[in-house]
Design a protein around this motif. Structure first.
Motif, PDB file in Angstrom:
ATOM      1  N   SER A 243       0.843  -1.197   0.000  1.00 32.73           N
ATOM      2  CA  SER A 243       0.000   0.000   0.000  1.00 32.73           C
ATOM      3  C   SER A 243       0.880   1.249   0.000  1.00 32.73           C
ATOM      4  CB  SER A 243      -0.900   0.010   1.237  1.00 32.73           C
ATOM      5  OG  SER A 243      -1.447   1.295   1.452  1.00 32.73           O
ATOM      6  N   PRO A 244       0.738   2.136  -0.983  1.00 32.03           N
ATOM      7  CA  PRO A 244       1.570   3.351  -1.019  1.00 32.03           C
ATOM      8  C   PRO A 244       1.418   4.204   0.233  1.00 32.03           C
ATOM      9  CG  PRO A 244       0.446   3.025  -3.115  1.00 32.03           C
ATOM     10  CD  PRO A 244      -0.141   2.035  -2.158  1.00 32.03           C
ATOM     11  N   ILE A 245       0.193   4.284   0.782  1.00 30.97           N
ATOM     12  CA  ILE A 245      -0.025   5.110   1.970  1.00 30.97           C
ATOM     13  C   ILE A 245       0.662   4.492   3.180  1.00 30.97           C
ATOM     14  CG2 ILE A 245      -1.767   5.986   3.568  1.00 30.97           C
ATOM     15  CD1 ILE A 245      -3.608   6.383   1.226  1.00 30.97           C
ATOM     16  N   PHE A 246       0.548   3.171   3.324  1.00 31.36           N
ATOM     17  CA  PHE A 246       1.232   2.515   4.447  1.00 31.36           C
ATOM     18  C   PHE A 246       2.744   2.688   4.331  1.00 31.36           C
ATOM     19  CE2 PHE A 246       3.629  -1.145   5.987  1.00 31.36           C
ATOM     20  CZ  PHE A 246       3.341  -1.068   7.335  1.00 31.36           C
ATOM     21  N   LEU A 247       3.276   2.498   3.134  1.00 32.59           N
ATOM     22  CA  LEU A 247       4.718   2.617   2.944  1.00 32.59           C
ATOM     23  C   LEU A 247       5.198   4.033   3.235  1.00 32.59           C
ATOM     24  CD1 LEU A 247       5.128   0.478  -0.303  1.00 32.59           C
ATOM     25  CD2 LEU A 247       5.837  -0.138   2.012  1.00 32.59           C
ATOM     26  N   ALA A 248       4.402   5.029   2.803  1.00 32.95           N
ATOM     27  CA  ALA A 248       4.778   6.421   3.063  1.00 32.95           C
ATOM     28  C   ALA A 248       4.754   6.719   4.563  1.00 32.95           C
ATOM     29  CB  ALA A 248       3.831   7.361   2.319  1.00 32.95           C
ATOM     30  N   PHE A 249       3.710   6.209   5.239  1.00 34.30           N
ATOM     31  CA  PHE A 249       3.611   6.440   6.683  1.00 34.30           C
ATOM     32  C   PHE A 249       4.741   5.724   7.415  1.00 34.30           C
ATOM     33  CE2 PHE A 249       2.217   5.391  10.942  1.00 34.30           C
ATOM     34  CZ  PHE A 249       1.737   6.614  11.401  1.00 34.30           C
ATOM     35  N   ASP A 250       5.045   4.515   6.992  1.00 37.31           N
ATOM     36  CA  ASP A 250       6.106   3.745   7.638  1.00 37.31           C
ATOM     37  C   ASP A 250       7.446   4.467   7.497  1.00 37.31           C
ATOM     38  OD1 ASP A 250       6.999   1.311   8.965  1.00 37.31           O
ATOM     39  OD2 ASP A 250       7.985   0.826   7.083  1.00 37.31           O
ATOM     40  N   MET A 251       7.694   5.039   6.336  1.00 41.29           N
ATOM     41  CA  MET A 251       8.931   5.780   6.123  1.00 41.29           C
ATOM     42  C   MET A 251       8.947   7.066   6.953  1.00 41.29           C
ATOM     43  SD  MET A 251      11.831   5.667   4.594  1.00 41.29           S
ATOM     44  CE  MET A 251      11.548   4.442   3.305  1.00 41.29           C
ATOM     45  N   ALA A 252       7.800   7.760   6.995  1.00 39.61           N
ATOM     46  CA  ALA A 252       7.720   9.008   7.760  1.00 39.61           C
ATOM     47  C   ALA A 252       7.953   8.757   9.243  1.00 39.61           C
ATOM     48  CB  ALA A 252       6.364   9.666   7.540  1.00 39.61           C
ATOM     49  N   ALA A 253       7.502   7.589   9.735  1.00 36.84           N
ATOM     50  CA  ALA A 253       7.649   7.275  11.161  1.00 36.84           C
ATOM     51  C   ALA A 253       9.111   7.086  11.557  1.00 36.84           C
ATOM     52  CB  ALA A 253       6.846   6.023  11.506  1.00 36.84           C
ATOM     53  N   ARG A 254       9.981   6.894  10.581  1.00 32.01           N
ATOM     54  CA  ARG A 254      11.411   6.750  10.871  1.00 32.01           C
ATOM     55  C   ARG A 254      12.111   8.114  10.943  1.00 32.01           C
ATOM     56  NH1 ARG A 254      12.275   1.175   9.341  1.00 32.01           N
ATOM     57  NH2 ARG A 254      10.444   0.489   8.184  1.00 32.01           N
ATOM     58  N   VAL A 255      11.391   9.136  10.477  1.00 27.86           N
ATOM     59  CA  VAL A 255      11.967  10.483  10.442  1.00 27.86           C
ATOM     60  C   VAL A 255      11.257  11.422  11.416  1.00 27.86           C
ATOM     61  CG1 VAL A 255      12.499  12.472   8.966  1.00 27.86           C
ATOM     62  CG2 VAL A 255      12.600  10.142   8.021  1.00 27.86           C
ATOM     63  N   PHE A 256       9.940  11.275  11.492  1.00 26.76           N
ATOM     64  CA  PHE A 256       9.132  12.144  12.342  1.00 26.76           C
ATOM     65  C   PHE A 256       8.522  11.333  13.480  1.00 26.76           C
ATOM     66  CE2 PHE A 256       8.910  13.802   7.992  1.00 26.76           C
ATOM     67  CZ  PHE A 256       9.418  15.089   8.183  1.00 26.76           C
TER      68      PHE A 256
END
Length: 350
Positions: free
Chosen positions: A113-126
């Motif tokens: 899921s593009p949204i899950f992947l984007a959120f998962d990546m964001a959680a490593r930064v923010f």
């Protein structure tokens, strides 16, 4: 749903069997535990004395005890279904959804899921303090609506809910009269997704880091010597993870199983060395451990723990019922008499 009066596993010639339940956390995978509880509540021979739960296991436990106080086993079954329906309805417009291809292929994962992947990546930064500054959590309202915390305080079933103190790194076990929506949220507070929950001036994170679930209070504060562990995180997984997602998934499983495995090893050691005259040691050594789990969980990764589709919940519930039924058919005669989980195997290579 089966009729408990016609169940082959039931043995009416035996006295009620006093048991404790140990319920692991695992997000949406907690619907498997719902299914296990749904089946166990139909068994007239079983009497639940205490429940230790973490994260989703703690929520299942609180909802069960609330429903049981209001309407016995039937009330508990109704309360559990109502809770999981509310969770699913609250996620109707959640951006965390399976892709059309995953739906078509019958896969429950959101790894693509593009949204899950984007959120998962964001959680490593923010942090959650950046992405969710108000600390909003839809589970707070659901818990307030589904659980009468006054019922928990007065219930004869003893509840033990674990959360991790952020400052000390130590676990705190909350009991019936301590429980509030915030305590349950604290027990399920993954620090990469949610702000820490403050209770009595201390910040708390997910209890799975220190006890998933905690066995100690069941041993020290309950009369039952039979603990049924409902495990949703696979202990063993074939092969070596190679992708970044597979490695993180496996790290998550190992981390959240580790505190539980240490307590089970302690029981195994004390079974071999405890002095019969030592009340504390003998109590630990005398514990009988049973386990209900499913090989299906090996096929489910971390992302599916965020999948709140009703069809997914029902699939896990049905698998939980199936596994509980299999356990009862094979081992109900062992309850009150012997462990059905091989504790000694935990000492291999230790």
């Amino acid at each position: 749903m089966s009729d408990p009066s016609s169940n082959a596993a039931a043995k009416p010639d035996r006295d009620p069997i006093l048991i404790d339940l140990a319920l692991q956390g695992g997000g949406a995978h907690g619907a498997f535990t719902w299914g296990v509880l749904d089946r166990l509540l139909e068994e007239p021979q079983l009497q639940i004395e205490g429940i230790s739960g973490t994260s989703a296991g703690a929520m299942n436990a609180a909802v069960l005890v609330h429903g049981h106080a209001a309407g016995g086993s039937k009330g508990a079954k109704v309360a559990l279904e109502d809770f999981w329906r509310r969770v699913s309805r609250a996620a109707t417009f959640s951006p965390f959804r399976r892709t059309p291809l995953d739906v078509l292929l019958g896969r429950w994962t959101m790894d693509t899921s593009p949204i899950f992947l984007a959120f998962d990546m964001a959680a490593r930064v923010f942090s959650p303090y950046d992405l969710n500054p108000r600390g909003a959590n839809p589970m707070r309202d659901i818990l307030a609506e589904c659980v009468g915390f006054g019922n928990l305080a007065q219930s004869s079933i003893r509840l033990f809910v674990t959360a991790t103190n952020v400052r000390t790194g130590r676990g705190r076990v909350f009991r019936n009269t301590d429980l509030t929506p915030d305590v349950l949220l604290a027990s399920a507070c993954l620090p990469t997704l949610f702000q820490a929950i403050e209770i009595d001036g201390e910040a708390y994170w997910d209890g799975g880091y220190v006890g998933n679930p905690t066995i100690t209070p069941l041993v020290r504060e309950c009369a039952s010597s039979d603990t049924v562990l409902v495990q949703v995180n696979p202990v063993e997984r074939p092969g070596t993870p190679r992708s970044a997602r597979e490695i993180l998934d496996r790290l998550n499983e190992v981390s959240f199983n580790s505190p539980l495995m240490k307590e089970l090893r302690l029981i195994a050691v004390l079974r071999q060395v405890a002095n019969a005259g030592d009340c504390e040691g003998a109590r630990w050594a005398g514990m009988r451990i049973h386990r209900i789990a499913s090989e299906m969980m090996v096929e489910l990764g971390y992302s599916s723990k965020l999948n709140a589709e009703w069809e997914f919940f029902c699939m896990l519930r049905d698998e939980g019922r199936r596994c509980a039924e299999s356990f009862l058919q094979s081992h109900i005669e062992d309850l009150g008499r012997r462990s059905t989980f091989d504790l000694d195997s935990l000492l291999d290579n230790v």
